[in-house]
Design a protein around this motif. Structure first.
Motif, PDB file in Angstrom:
ATOM      1  N   ARG A  49       0.868  -1.192   0.000  1.00 40.14           N
ATOM      2  CA  ARG A  49       0.000   0.000   0.000  1.00 40.14           C
ATOM      3  C   ARG A  49       0.901   1.236   0.000  1.00 40.14           C
ATOM      4  O   ARG A  49       1.136   1.843   1.040  1.00 40.14           O
ATOM      5  CB  ARG A  49      -0.926   0.010   1.214  1.00 40.14           C
ATOM      6  N   GLU A  52      -2.298   6.256  -1.420  1.00 37.97           N
ATOM      7  CA  GLU A  52      -3.601   6.433  -0.767  1.00 37.97           C
ATOM      8  C   GLU A  52      -4.672   6.627  -1.835  1.00 37.97           C
ATOM      9  O   GLU A  52      -4.490   7.388  -2.783  1.00 37.97           O
ATOM     10  CB  GLU A  52      -3.569   7.646   0.164  1.00 37.97           C
ATOM     11  N   GLN A  55     -12.170   6.932  -0.814  1.00 39.69           N
ATOM     12  CA  GLN A  55     -13.272   6.010  -0.561  1.00 39.69           C
ATOM     13  C   GLN A  55     -14.365   6.250  -1.610  1.00 39.69           C
ATOM     14  O   GLN A  55     -14.782   7.380  -1.830  1.00 39.69           O
ATOM     15  CB  GLN A  55     -13.820   6.193   0.851  1.00 39.69           C
ATOM     16  N   GLU A  81      -8.462  -5.904  -5.666  1.00 35.39           N
ATOM     17  CA  GLU A  81      -7.740  -5.165  -4.639  1.00 35.39           C
ATOM     18  C   GLU A  81      -8.174  -3.701  -4.629  1.00 35.39           C
ATOM     19  O   GLU A  81      -8.317  -3.091  -3.549  1.00 35.39           O
ATOM     20  CB  GLU A  81      -6.231  -5.267  -4.886  1.00 35.39           C
ATOM     21  N   LYS A  84     -11.385  -3.549  -2.808  1.00 44.88           N
ATOM     22  CA  LYS A  84     -11.172  -3.716  -1.364  1.00 44.88           C
ATOM     23  C   LYS A  84     -10.730  -2.411  -0.715  1.00 44.88           C
ATOM     24  O   LYS A  84     -11.176  -2.062   0.386  1.00 44.88           O
ATOM     25  CB  LYS A  84     -10.122  -4.807  -1.148  1.00 44.88           C
ATOM     26  N   ARG A  85      -9.874  -1.675  -1.405  1.00 47.57           N
ATOM     27  CA  ARG A  85      -9.340  -0.440  -0.812  1.00 47.57           C
ATOM     28  C   ARG A  85     -10.309   0.729  -0.881  1.00 47.57           C
ATOM     29  O   ARG A  85     -10.256   1.624  -0.030  1.00 47.57           O
ATOM     30  CB  ARG A  85      -8.045  -0.045  -1.527  1.00 47.57           C
ATOM     31  N   THR A  86     -11.153   0.766  -1.902  1.00 41.67           N
ATOM     32  CA  THR A  86     -11.990   1.947  -2.134  1.00 41.67           C
ATOM     33  C   THR A  86     -13.471   1.746  -1.840  1.00 41.67           C
ATOM     34  O   THR A  86     -14.199   2.720  -1.653  1.00 41.67           O
ATOM     35  CB  THR A  86     -11.861   2.419  -3.593  1.00 41.67           C
ATOM     36  N   PHE A 358      -4.118   4.178  -9.093  1.00 37.05           N
ATOM     37  CA  PHE A 358      -3.756   2.851  -8.599  1.00 37.05           C
ATOM     38  C   PHE A 358      -2.915   2.100  -9.637  1.00 37.05           C
ATOM     39  O   PHE A 358      -1.890   1.489  -9.307  1.00 37.05           O
ATOM     40  CB  PHE A 358      -5.028   2.077  -8.262  1.00 37.05           C
ATOM     41  N   ASP A 363       1.802  -0.819  -6.510  1.00 35.86           N
ATOM     42  CA  ASP A 363       0.901  -1.742  -5.811  1.00 35.86           C
ATOM     43  C   ASP A 363       0.144  -2.637  -6.779  1.00 35.86           C
ATOM     44  O   ASP A 363       0.065  -3.856  -6.603  1.00 35.86           O
ATOM     45  CB  ASP A 363      -0.120  -0.953  -4.970  1.00 35.86           C
TER      46      ASP A 363
END
Length: 456
Positions: A49, A52, A55, A81, A84-86, A358, A363
């Motif tokens: 990660r 950043e 959301q 992925e 999952k992060r957002t 991203f 990542d």
């Protein structure tokens, strides 16, 4: 209308050829040992990660690409992925070639995908000229500035504005071979085109056709031509032909086609002969090379590092059963041709920009690198993410070369000429594979189609 890359400078060609050859020579033995500086291969169970992301709960995104099979499945892991992060929901939309036509239909219907991965520089230019593409936001540009060399950033820019992120790269100057078939035949790894034909003779005499050609997919034939032409005619002529500053009827093109005919014209060299090659799609061209032990359908297959994805569908193990050597030198130096897929936003949404951010980070690339058959031009990607020495060596040579590479010629052309099944360069070279003696006729068709596509 003439479609070509913007802001592309002349590159030094020899550096990548040298470093690529060294990397592949080192990894061809398949000893399974990495560099002392490299941590264990295969990536971490917990994805990195380093960036950043916002959301995006409740936001739905669509991502279009021409990828299928394992390549699509591996990219889907990257999208999972991101979800999952957002908190966003991302749907992969399979696209068809030519992707510009596919996207044009989507745009006309008012339903473009949020992000598309374009396999041609010409497709990116067309997306910008058609006013479909959105410029990169500051977060994605910051990742590009941090993680990419100028050459890869330039390829994603049009008119000085950054639109794209080159998420995936490719070294398209590799010959993969069946180690058992070579051993049984007593064949040697060649360094020159003359040696390559001698090796092909040795293999054919042993009862195994030398080369598996995926001629049903015309893009593989453009890659064959480009490697021969770059090595034989040199980088300056390559750049001129890529921009259509010289005609396809030029003597240098005829010379390259005649060189290629020394392989394509030998029925015994090709799995299934010319007709069999024309009926073979790219994935099968790979899998049939690594199926059948020391008696496969063919002993060698030409294509980029992404071949590893298809080898993984067989029982062959990369580094022992499946080995690789650089495309042989036709002229003074071996060629190194690169390709890639550029991600571009087609909607002015927060989610689309977040996904590009991203994809520009290490990542995302490290997730797909661990699956094999993938190389990233992102210099921040940990080489330990790659699953074996061969793919790690290919990635290392790509990053070490910096801006010194030549990009796939057909991918620089207008899609009507360089990226359309059954038309333009794809169709002309399929006709050439069917009848390798018709050099002048193929040159005339190539020039007529190129002149029409480039608008002059």
């Amino acid at each position: 209308m003439r479609t070509q890359r913007t802001g592309r400078k002349t590159r030094t060609w020899a550096a990548l050829a040298a470093v690529g050859a060294l990397a592949l020579t080192a990894c061809g033995g398949g000893d399974g040992k990495g560099s002392e500086a490299d941590p264990p291969a295969g990536g971490s169970a917990t994805p990195k990660r380093s960036v950043e992301l916002p959301q995006l709960a409740g936001e739905r995104l669509e991502v279009a690409a021409v990828w299928t099979g394992p390549e699509q499945e591996n990219f889907t892991k990257v999208l999972k992925e991101f979800e999952k992060r957002t908190g966003a929901t991302v749907t992969f939309v399979p696209a068809q070639d030519p992707i510009v036509t596919f996207l044009g239909t989507k745009v006309a219907g008012g339903q473009p995908p949020d992000v598309a991965l374009l396999p041609q520089v010409g497709a990116l230019t067309a997306a910008v000229q058609n006013k479909w593409a959105q410029p990169l936001g500051p977060e994605a540009r910051a990742q590009l500035d941090k993680n990419y060399s100028k050459g890869w950033k330039d390829l994603g820019a049009v008119g000085g504005t950054q639109y794209g992120v080159y998420y995936k790269a490719a070294n398209k100057s590799l010959i993969w071979y069946n180690a058992k078939a070579f051993q049984t035949a007593g064949a040697q790894v060649p360094k020159t085109w003359k040696d390559f034909l001698t090796t092909a003779d040795t293999l054919s005499a042993s009862g195994v056709p030398a080369v598996s050609v995926g001629g049903a997919d015309g893009w593989t034939l453009t890659d064959w031509f480009e490697n021969v032409y770059l090595s034989q005619a040199g980088p300056e002529m390559y750049d001129k032909l890529a921009k259509h500053e010289i005609k396809w009827t030029d003597a240098s093109v005829g010379e390259a086609l005649r060189t290629l005919a020394s392989l394509f014209g030998r029925k015994d060299f090709l799995a299934g002969g010319q007709s069999g090659a024309l009926a073979t799609e790219f994935p099968k061209s790979v899998t049939q090379t690594f199926t059948g032990g020391d008696q496969p359908a063919a002993a060698m297959v030409f294509e980029g590092d992404f071949v590893a994805v298809n080898i993984a569908q067989t029982e062959a193990k990369i580094g022992t059963d499946a080995l690789v050597f650089p495309f042989p030198a036709v002229g003074e130096k071996p060629p190194v041709v690169s390709g890639g897929d550029v991600a571009v936003a087609l909607k002015p949404s927060k989610g689309a920009q977040a996904l590009l951010t991203f994809l520009a980070s290490p990542d995302a690339a490290e997730i797909q690198a661990a699956q094999g058959g993938f190389v990233s031009p992102n210099k921040a990607v940990d080489l330990a993410a790659y699953p074996n020495d061969i793919q790690r060596g290919i990635a290392r040579s790509l990053i070490a070369a910096g801006d010194d590479f030549r990009f796939d010629m057909s991918d620089q052309a207008p899609a009507a000429f360089g990226g359309t099944p059954g038309a333009g360069e794809w169709k002309a070279l399929q006709d050439f594979l069917a009848n390798p003696s018709d050099v002048a006729g193929v040159q005339a068709r190539l020039e007529a189609d190129a002149a029409k596509a480039y608008g002059h």
